[in-house]
Design an enzyme around this catalytic site. Structure first.
Site, mmCIF file in Angstrom:
data_model
loop_
_atom_site.group_PDB
_atom_site.id
_atom_site.type_symbol
_atom_site.label_atom_id
_atom_site.label_comp_id
_atom_site.label_asym_id
_atom_site.label_seq_id
_atom_site.Cartn_x
_atom_site.Cartn_y
_atom_site.Cartn_z
ATOM 1 N N GLY A 14 -0.241 -6.968 -29.928
ATOM 2 C CA GLY A 14 0.843 -7.055 -30.681
ATOM 3 C C GLY A 14 2.067 -7.213 -30.772
ATOM 4 N N TYR A 154 -0.090 9.630 -24.475
ATOM 5 C CA TYR A 154 0.809 8.707 -24.696
ATOM 6 C C TYR A 154 0.631 8.354 -23.556
ATOM 7 C CZ TYR A 154 4.446 4.933 -24.406
ATOM 8 O OH TYR A 154 5.468 3.757 -24.498
#
Length: 265
Positions: A14, A154
């Site tokens: 990422g 999250y």
């Protein structure tokens, strides 16, 4: 301190933007051969060009793969082969009321934020232990300890990474491979700026001012009273990947600006 990673290969997942990109550039400047990863080939190619501009003469390449599933992880591993340094940075975030987080969203966050790192570590750790040297870093968050009420899904994934990192460090004990997690606080990445864009427009603020306003209102325990820059977090990542960090393993390294109100790391 001079960090020299010449002869080492690093994968940063990422890493087309944000902390991942800054970490990739930092590792490249330290001499590592760096592989930038993202889902789309165009974004990866663009990130490689930007990284080479930031680190002229460095050995930087790209590999596009969607790491939210096992097939994407296998594709990345097959393309890159053996590696010495794995930075598990890829992840998604975003506020959402608890009652609106459906099973599919929980699963999406878990597969990308948690299982991508599990799968990559499982695939790449054996060769690191054979060689007697390796570095694995998981990008967790202060949200792992200070779970946001509006991003429970999250925070859960970031807490999971702390457990995996600590356990994997114990699993690799005595092999010459270290495993650590890095915990950023609010950081002025592209994703955070996207989240703050509406506030900035509505209140006539610059992105820097919006970031400071957010930290002071949502993370009032912050000691630095501002978001960190991506390079500030990347500095910790590069150190954790260095030869100098050989006695640091199983650690949760905070770069949270003091948000977590604790004298214990």
């Amino acid at each position: 301190m001079h960090i020299d990673l010449s002869g080492k290969t690093a994968i940063v997942t990422g890493s087309t933007v944000g902390i991942g990109f800054a970490s990739a550039v930092g590792l490249a400047r330290a001499g590592a051969r760096v592989v930038i990863n993202g889902r789309g080939s165009e974004r990866v190619e663009d990130a490689v060009r930007r990284a080479l501009s930031a680190a002229p003469g460095a050995d930087i390449s790209g590999s596009a793969a969607d790491l939210s599933n096992a097939a994407g992880v296998e594709k990345l591993v097959s393309a890159v082969g053996e590696t010495d340094i794995l930075v598990n940075n890829v992840g998604i975030f975003g506020p959402k009321p608890f009652y609106e987080i459906d099973d599919e969203t929980w699963e999406t966050f878990f597969q990308l934020n948690v299982m991508s790192g599990v799968r990559l570590s499982r695939a790449l750790l054996p060769k690191m232990t054979e060689k007697g040297w390796g570095r694995i870093v998981f990008l967790s968050s202060e949200s792992a300890l200070n779970i946001p009420a509006d991003m429970i899904h999250y925070g859960f994934t970031k807490t999971a990474l702390l457990s995996i990192s600590r356990g994997l460090a114990k699993f690799a004990a005595g092999t010459g491979v270290t495993v650590n997690s890095v915990l950023p606080g609010p950081t002025r990445s592209e994703g955070v700026e996207d989240m703050l864009e509406d506030m900035a427009k509505e209140e006539g603020l610059s992105m820097e001012e919006a970031g400071i306003r957010f930290v002071k209102s949502e993370r009032p325990s912050s000691i630095i009273q501002r978001p960190a820059e991506v390079e500030e977090v990347a500095n910790m990542v590069v150190y954790a990947c260095s030869k100098q960090a050989s006695a640091t393993s199983g650690a949760a390294l905070r770069v949270d600006g003091g948000v977590v109100d604790s004298i214990v790391p």
